[in-house]
Design a protein around this motif. Structure first.
Motif, mmCIF file in Angstrom:
data_model
loop_
_atom_site.group_PDB
_atom_site.id
_atom_site.type_symbol
_atom_site.label_atom_id
_atom_site.label_comp_id
_atom_site.label_asym_id
_atom_site.label_seq_id
_atom_site.Cartn_x
_atom_site.Cartn_y
_atom_site.Cartn_z
ATOM 1 N N THR A 426 5.168 34.513 23.929
ATOM 2 C CA THR A 426 6.610 34.662 24.216
ATOM 3 C C THR A 426 7.218 35.751 23.344
ATOM 4 O O THR A 426 8.027 36.575 23.811
ATOM 5 C CB THR A 426 7.333 33.327 23.980
ATOM 6 N N THR A 427 6.850 35.767 22.070
ATOM 7 C CA THR A 427 7.362 36.797 21.156
ATOM 8 C C THR A 427 6.918 38.185 21.592
ATOM 9 O O THR A 427 7.697 39.149 21.576
ATOM 10 C CB THR A 427 6.867 36.505 19.732
ATOM 11 N N ALA A 429 6.051 39.121 24.624
ATOM 12 C CA ALA A 429 6.725 39.476 25.873
ATOM 13 C C ALA A 429 8.172 39.909 25.619
ATOM 14 O O ALA A 429 8.678 40.832 26.267
ATOM 15 C CB ALA A 429 6.693 38.293 26.834
ATOM 16 N N GLU A 430 8.831 39.246 24.671
ATOM 17 C CA GLU A 430 10.207 39.618 24.349
ATOM 18 C C GLU A 430 10.263 41.024 23.786
ATOM 19 O O GLU A 430 11.173 41.806 24.109
ATOM 20 C CB GLU A 430 10.779 38.607 23.353
ATOM 21 N N ALA A 431 9.280 41.343 22.932
ATOM 22 C CA ALA A 431 9.260 42.675 22.322
ATOM 23 C C ALA A 431 8.990 43.761 23.355
ATOM 24 O O ALA A 431 9.378 44.914 23.166
ATOM 25 C CB ALA A 431 8.203 42.730 21.213
ATOM 26 N N MET A 432 8.320 43.432 24.443
ATOM 27 C CA MET A 432 7.944 44.433 25.443
ATOM 28 C C MET A 432 8.750 44.287 26.732
ATOM 29 O O MET A 432 8.342 44.802 27.765
ATOM 30 C CB MET A 432 6.448 44.326 25.773
ATOM 31 N N LYS A 433 9.884 43.611 26.681
ATOM 32 C CA LYS A 433 10.608 43.355 27.922
ATOM 33 C C LYS A 433 11.114 44.633 28.578
ATOM 34 O O LYS A 433 11.334 44.680 29.788
ATOM 35 C CB LYS A 433 11.777 42.400 27.666
ATOM 36 N N GLU A 437 5.212 47.024 32.343
ATOM 37 C CA GLU A 437 3.879 47.535 32.719
ATOM 38 C C GLU A 437 2.942 47.534 31.514
ATOM 39 O O GLU A 437 1.758 47.197 31.636
ATOM 40 C CB GLU A 437 4.022 48.955 33.284
ATOM 41 N N ARG A 438 3.515 47.868 30.338
ATOM 42 C CA ARG A 438 2.693 47.863 29.131
ATOM 43 C C ARG A 438 2.259 46.443 28.785
ATOM 44 O O ARG A 438 1.126 46.204 28.363
ATOM 45 C CB ARG A 438 3.478 48.472 27.983
ATOM 46 N N LEU A 439 3.158 45.477 29.016
ATOM 47 C CA LEU A 439 2.823 44.075 28.745
ATOM 48 C C LEU A 439 1.692 43.610 29.665
ATOM 49 O O LEU A 439 0.733 42.973 29.229
ATOM 50 C CB LEU A 439 4.068 43.198 28.935
ATOM 51 N N THR A 440 1.819 43.947 30.953
ATOM 52 C CA THR A 440 0.767 43.545 31.902
ATOM 53 C C THR A 440 -0.564 44.175 31.532
ATOM 54 O O THR A 440 -1.617 43.521 31.578
ATOM 55 C CB THR A 440 1.167 43.967 33.322
ATOM 56 N N THR A 441 -0.536 45.436 31.157
ATOM 57 C CA THR A 441 -1.780 46.120 30.768
ATOM 58 C C THR A 441 -2.406 45.449 29.558
ATOM 59 O O THR A 441 -3.628 45.268 29.488
ATOM 60 C CB THR A 441 -1.487 47.593 30.463
ATOM 61 N N LEU A 442 -1.546 45.058 28.589
ATOM 62 C CA LEU A 442 -2.062 44.426 27.381
ATOM 63 C C LEU A 442 -2.733 43.087 27.705
ATOM 64 O O LEU A 442 -3.831 42.786 27.215
ATOM 65 C CB LEU A 442 -0.915 44.224 26.387
ATOM 66 N N ILE A 465 -3.435 30.968 34.310
ATOM 67 C CA ILE A 465 -2.088 30.383 34.327
ATOM 68 C C ILE A 465 -1.244 31.211 33.365
ATOM 69 O O ILE A 465 -1.179 30.946 32.160
ATOM 70 C CB ILE A 465 -2.116 28.906 33.886
ATOM 71 N N GLY A 466 -0.646 32.265 33.905
ATOM 72 C CA GLY A 466 0.093 33.168 33.038
ATOM 73 C C GLY A 466 -0.850 33.839 32.052
ATOM 74 O O GLY A 466 -1.737 34.603 32.436
#
Length: 614
Positions: A426-427, A429-433, A437-442, A465-466
């Motif tokens: 969650t932290t 994802a918040e930092a990369m909101k 695209e960068r979050l998904t790649t990570l 699951i996520g």
């Protein structure tokens, strides 16, 4: 999807045993017979079949008959003992003939051509020794040129044949590959004339094959110098009543690479690499004629019948289906054809070439097997296209092999289940909101190596699951060491995480950014579950249900509070403790369960975890 007819029709495949399949098999059989019959007319194929004769005719050959010829060998000891260069004086051969006649020899064959005069005294001495009981060698050659065919015949001098001595053509006619297999068709051949001289005339067959009795030096042989004085060197009455052949026969039989004078390749040469002397070839021909031991060739209709037989056996082998039994049957059928050919050769003295019927069988069986394989591949592709969007790849493969499993339901199996979750997602994802695209790649960069590890250790990925991955072992394929493989996969997943974190740190330093340290928690548990196709009539997936699955998920969540990246349940620990050192942590009570459970961790990760691994 499965109503209204057989399942394969919906996927574009034809059922086994349909008329179209049977008609295809018969068409293949007809084509195979025509192809093999055509091949059997070609010279290269005939040489291949001749090589088959070499192998079969030299398996447990009969020994030379007891009353067969005795060879007087012009060999190395004789050359040394006599002390003269070859050719020897003809009066020496005259002395030999007289010595053999005195020793009781019934007939003498000199496999030496006396076509040119030597000294008058030597020729006269040989003339005095000759008579109707002696056969001299002649030669006959056919030379084909572009203009015409030339017949060259070389015979002994008339002064020798005037004594009543017969002339026998000793020419050897090998096949195209240089191996002598055929009985010489000369009516006045050397062996045939020697039979006449011994009072045992025999009919010379046409187009017959020669039965060899063994490799070089199979026939009894004595040295030339011994035969000159048999009373001193040989047992009493050694030559009495025997047929004697005189010719070059070295004790050390030359090889194919060495070659030599008057030596020839026989069917045994492929086994021994040794050539056989011409005089021993003549002895073999003599016994083939005297005892009718030659091998006949079948008429053309019999060869065609054997090809039909091979194709017919092939049709029977694939009539219902093809598979591993077809392969086993093919091996048995080919061996049976070889055995039948050998039995006919050895006991019927007829050589029915086994390769043509074996090839006809193989063509029918392999062609139909290829058709069935193509049809099966088509069926599997249809199943894959129809269900790959709903089912896991392992299950799709299993269903492609056995489509009868395409039904809702399941089975009770003991599984080892793994849950893996990203810590602090969650932290992150918040930092990369601002950069989804960068979050998904990570996330993909993490889940990809973790998934690869699971599959490399034989696990089945149930679902994502996520940021969480669920996998299990021992289904759909049996895995007796499922607990071991699951824990080993967990440890390797942690190692893969460390490698990814190192890459992320290097990339961040290159960009001058603060690196992101990923952490995961893993829970592993073993127990009975219901595993199978779970869902609805419209959509289902292969998954596992049960208390053991829930506990594995709770262990993954508890690993954070326990300070370890990997938490293992009691049942799993009991299965792996003798292979993987474990450390007991403490008993915990998880949500939804009234009783507590002991949690373990591998000794290598049981200490409180670092930032990169907790």
């Amino acid at each position: 999807m499965f109503a209204g007819g057989p399942w394969w029709k919906g996927l574009g495949a034809s059922a086994p045993g349909t008329p179209s399949r049977r008609n295809g098999i018969l068409a293949i059989a007809v084509l195979a017979v025509l192809l093999v019959a055509g091949l059997s007319l070609l010279t290269p194929w005939k040489l291949v079949e001749a090589r088959a004769f070499d192998y079969l005719s030299t398996i447990s050959p009969p020994p030379p008959p007891d009353d067969g010829p005795v060879i007087v060998a012009i060999d190395e000891p004789s050359l040394a003992e006599i002390g003269l260069q070859w050719p020897w004086p003809r009066d020496l051969h005259g002395r030999l003939v007289e010595a053999l006649r005195r020793a009781g020899a019934k007939a003498v064959g000199l496999d030496i051509i006396f076509a040119e005069p030597s000294t008058a005294a030597a020729d006269e001495a040989l003339v005095k020794s000759l008579g109707p009981d002696v056969v001299l060698a002649g030669d006959e050659t056919f030379i084909e040129t572009e203009q015409a065919a030339q017949h060259v015949r070389v015979e002994p001098l008339a002064i020798f044949t005037a004594t009543g001595a017969a002339t026998g053509i000793a020419s050897i006619a090998p096949d195209g590959d240089g191996i002598l297999r055929r009985v010489p068709g000369y009516g006045d051949g050397f062996a045939a004339e020697l039979l006449n001289a011994a009072g045992r005339p025999a009919t010379v067959p046409r187009n017959a094959l020669l039965q060899a009795f063994g490799p070089s030096r199979t026939y009894p042989a004595v040295s030339y110098y011994q035969a000159l004085d048999p009373d001193s060197f040989l047992p009493e009455n050694f030559f009495r009543g025997r047929i004697v052949m005189v010719g070059l026969s070295l004790q050390n039989a030359p090889t194919l690479s060495q070659g030599g004078a008057d030596v020839h390749a026989s069917p045994f040469t492929i086994r021994t690499g040794r050539l056989v002397s011409g005089v021993e070839i003549q002895a073999t021909v003599f016994d083939n004629l005297a005892h009718q031991l030659f091998i006949a060739r079948p008429p053309a209709w019999a060869a065609i019948l054997s090809i039909l037989l091979g194709a017919g056996i092939g049709v029977l082998a694939v009539w219902k289906s093809t598979g591993w039994k077809t392969l086993a049957g093919a091996v048995v059928a080919v061996l049976a054809l070889l055995a039948g050919s050998y039995m006919a050769l050895r006991y019927g003295r007829v050589f029915v070439a086994p390769l043509a019927p074996a090839l006809a069988f193989t063509l029918v069986a392999s062609a139909q097997a290829a058709r069935d394989f193509a049809a099966e591949r088509k069926l599997r592709r249809g199943i894959t296209r129809a269900f790959s969007q709903y089912l896991s790849p392992a299950l799709v493969e299993r269903l492609a092999r056995d489509p009868t499993q395409l039904r809702l339901g399941g089975e009770v199996r003991t599984l080892t289940i793994l849950f893996c979750d990203i810590r602090g997602f969650t932290t992150i994802a918040e930092a990369m909101k601002a950069d989804p695209e960068r979050l998904t790649t990570l996330v993909n960069r993490l889940l990809t190596p973790l998934s690869d590890v699971v599959m490399a250790h034989g696990g089945t990925i149930d679902k994502y699951i996520g940021d969480c991955l669920m996998a299990f072992w021992n289904a759909p394929l049996d895995d007796p060491d499922h607990a071991i493989h699951a824990v080993e996969a967990s440890l390797e997943m942690l190692a893969a995480l460390d490698r990814l974190n190192a890459q992320l740190q290097a990339e961040a330093e290159t960009r001058g950014e603060t690196p992101i340290a990923l952490r995961i928690g893993i829970g592993v548990n073993t127990g009975q579950c219901v595993v199978g196709n779970v869902g609805s009539e419209q959509r289902f997936d292969y998954s596992a249900l049960g208390d053991a699955v829930n506990l594995a998920s709770r262990l993954e969540g508890a690993s954070k509070d326990l300070g370890v990246p990997l938490a293992i349940g009691r049942a799993t620990a009991e299965l792996v403790s003798d292979r993987i050192p474990l450390t007991p942590l403490r008993e915990i009570t998880v949500k939804g369960r009234g009783e507590s459970t002991m949690v373990y961790a591998p000794a290598a990760v049981s200490a409180p975890v670092s930032t990169a691994a907790s």
